[in-house]
Structure formats: C-alpha cells, structure tokens
Design an enzyme around this catalytic site. Sequence first.
Site, PDB file in Angstrom:
ATOM      1  N   ARG A 205      34.519  68.610  44.913  1.00 21.85           N
ATOM      2  CA  ARG A 205      34.150  67.318  45.493  1.00 21.85           C
ATOM      3  C   ARG A 205      34.876  66.185  44.771  1.00 21.85           C
ATOM      4  O   ARG A 205      35.354  65.243  45.390  1.00 21.85           O
ATOM      5  CB  ARG A 205      32.631  67.131  45.407  1.00 21.85           C
ATOM      6  CG  ARG A 205      32.130  65.910  46.136  1.00 21.85           C
ATOM      7  CD  ARG A 205      30.613  65.831  46.140  1.00 21.85           C
ATOM      8  NE  ARG A 205      30.074  65.467  44.846  1.00 21.85           N
ATOM      9  CZ  ARG A 205      30.015  64.219  44.380  1.00 21.85           C
ATOM     10  NH1 ARG A 205      30.495  63.230  45.086  1.00 21.85           N
ATOM     11  NH2 ARG A 205      29.479  63.968  43.196  1.00 21.85           N
TER      12      ARG A 205
ATOM     13  N   GLU B 151      40.521  42.939  46.720  1.00 21.41           N
ATOM     14  CA  GLU B 151      41.497  42.920  47.815  1.00 21.41           C
ATOM     15  C   GLU B 151      41.361  44.170  48.684  1.00 21.41           C
ATOM     16  O   GLU B 151      41.448  44.099  49.918  1.00 21.41           O
ATOM     17  CB  GLU B 151      42.918  42.809  47.264  1.00 21.41           C
ATOM     18  CG  GLU B 151      43.972  42.680  48.346  1.00 21.41           C
ATOM     19  CD  GLU B 151      43.865  41.394  49.131  1.00 21.41           C
ATOM     20  OE1 GLU B 151      43.774  41.464  50.381  1.00 21.41           O
ATOM     21  OE2 GLU B 151      43.878  40.323  48.518  1.00 21.41           O
TER      22      GLU B 151
ATOM     23  N   LYS C 141      35.440  37.889  57.925  1.00 18.76           N
ATOM     24  CA  LYS C 141      36.785  37.963  57.343  1.00 18.76           C
ATOM     25  C   LYS C 141      37.011  36.824  56.350  1.00 18.76           C
ATOM     26  O   LYS C 141      37.609  37.022  55.289  1.00 18.76           O
ATOM     27  CB  LYS C 141      37.847  37.928  58.440  1.00 18.76           C
ATOM     28  CG  LYS C 141      37.932  39.199  59.254  1.00 18.76           C
ATOM     29  CD  LYS C 141      39.042  39.056  60.279  1.00 18.76           C
ATOM     30  CE  LYS C 141      39.336  40.338  60.988  1.00 18.76           C
ATOM     31  NZ  LYS C 141      40.499  40.216  61.880  1.00 18.76           N
TER      32      LYS C 141
ATOM     33  N   SER D 278      37.924  36.951  52.350  1.00 19.55           N
ATOM     34  CA  SER D 278      39.029  36.170  51.797  1.00 19.55           C
ATOM     35  C   SER D 278      38.547  35.270  50.660  1.00 19.55           C
ATOM     36  O   SER D 278      39.235  35.122  49.640  1.00 19.55           O
ATOM     37  CB  SER D 278      39.661  35.328  52.908  1.00 19.55           C
ATOM     38  OG  SER D 278      40.725  34.576  52.413  1.00 19.55           O
TER      39      SER D 278
ATOM     40  N   ARG E 128      42.811  42.658  25.401  1.00 22.11           N
ATOM     41  CA  ARG E 128      43.783  43.368  26.246  1.00 22.11           C
ATOM     42  C   ARG E 128      43.099  44.050  27.424  1.00 22.11           C
ATOM     43  O   ARG E 128      43.582  43.998  28.555  1.00 22.11           O
ATOM     44  CB  ARG E 128      44.542  44.390  25.404  1.00 22.11           C
ATOM     45  CG  ARG E 128      45.456  43.736  24.401  1.00 22.11           C
ATOM     46  CD  ARG E 128      46.101  44.749  23.498  1.00 22.11           C
ATOM     47  NE  ARG E 128      46.881  44.068  22.472  1.00 22.11           N
ATOM     48  CZ  ARG E 128      46.970  44.453  21.225  1.00 22.11           C
ATOM     49  NH1 ARG E 128      46.356  45.557  20.813  1.00 22.11           N
ATOM     50  NH2 ARG E 128      47.690  43.766  20.370  1.00 22.11           N
TER      51      ARG E 128
ATOM     52  N   LEU F  12      46.549  33.091  27.128  1.00 23.32           N
ATOM     53  CA  LEU F  12      47.880  32.589  26.781  1.00 23.32           C
ATOM     54  C   LEU F  12      47.778  31.332  25.909  1.00 23.32           C
ATOM     55  O   LEU F  12      48.508  31.198  24.918  1.00 23.32           O
ATOM     56  CB  LEU F  12      48.678  32.304  28.054  1.00 23.32           C
ATOM     57  CG  LEU F  12      50.135  31.915  27.886  1.00 23.32           C
ATOM     58  CD1 LEU F  12      50.914  33.013  27.143  1.00 23.32           C
ATOM     59  CD2 LEU F  12      50.775  31.644  29.231  1.00 23.32           C
TER      60      LEU F  12
ATOM     61  N   ALA G 271      49.590  41.835  50.302  1.00 22.69           N
ATOM     62  CA  ALA G 271      48.776  41.364  49.175  1.00 22.69           C
ATOM     63  C   ALA G 271      48.458  42.516  48.220  1.00 22.69           C
ATOM     64  O   ALA G 271      48.470  42.337  47.000  1.00 22.69           O
ATOM     65  CB  ALA G 271      47.489  40.725  49.681  1.00 22.69           C
TER      66      ALA G 271
ATOM     67  N   SER H  99      40.729  58.663  47.590  1.00 24.73           N
ATOM     68  CA  SER H  99      40.989  57.355  46.970  1.00 24.73           C
ATOM     69  C   SER H  99      42.483  57.061  46.916  1.00 24.73           C
ATOM     70  O   SER H  99      42.914  55.946  47.208  1.00 24.73           O
ATOM     71  CB  SER H  99      40.405  57.316  45.553  1.00 24.73           C
ATOM     72  OG  SER H  99      39.014  57.454  45.591  1.00 24.73           O
TER      73      SER H  99
ATOM     74  N   ALA I 130      46.565  51.198  52.078  1.00 23.57           N
ATOM     75  CA  ALA I 130      46.457  49.744  51.887  1.00 23.57           C
ATOM     76  C   ALA I 130      47.788  49.163  51.425  1.00 23.57           C
ATOM     77  O   ALA I 130      48.206  48.102  51.894  1.00 23.57           O
ATOM     78  CB  ALA I 130      45.350  49.436  50.879  1.00 23.57           C
TER      79      ALA I 130
END
Length: 117
Positions: A3, A63, A88, A92, A49, A110, A24, A11, A18
């Site tokens: 499984r 996404e 939708k 977004s 990190r 940064l 995107a 996946s 996609a």
Amino acid sequence: MDRWLRATRNSWHGLLAAARSESAVREELVAIALAVPLAFVVGEGAWRRVLLISVVVLLLIVELLNTAIEKLADRVTMAIDPKIGQVKDMGSAAVGLTLLIAVTVWLLALAERLGWV
C-alpha cells in the site's frame, strides 16, 4: 508495504501530472531546487535551513492543492459559474498567502545573514 509503494507511486504520478500541466508547479519545483543549496548559504543553523526549505515546499503543497481544486472544478463544468469561480479564487488566495509567508521568511533570513537585523 504494498500500500505504501502504491501511494508513493500515485504521489509521484500526481506531481508529474501537475508539473506537465501547470507552469506555476514547474516554477515552484525550480524554486525548491534553488532553495535547497541557498538555504545552506543564507541560513545559519539547521533549524533555519529547514525552515527556509520548508516554506518553499509548503508553497508547492498549496499550489498542488489549488491545482487539484481547479482541475476538479473544470471537470465538473466548463460553464462560467460564480460559485466555482469563488472556490478557484479561494485556492488562489491560499497560494498567494503562502507565497507571502515564504518571501517574508526568506527576506528575514537574508537580512539576518547580512547583519541588517
């Protein structure tokens, strides 16, 4: 174990589908490829990190969910439906907010690295 292997394969196929159909998703995969090595330059310490990489991966996750919602909505009907349009737009908005989080985390890291904060 079988499984788990099927779930992993599904996946992988979903990620490939996609990436093939959504620019995107391809852009965010490039962002991950860049974020991993850059996180070792910008981030000081393991947790920083991990956070830098994780926010970019989170962006890809959101996404992918947004893409799934859009594909499903288009499969249900291609007719213009205000309610589907709202759904939708919500997907977004989720991507936009996640992008805002990712950019904020990277800019803060940064700025710390450069000694500005």
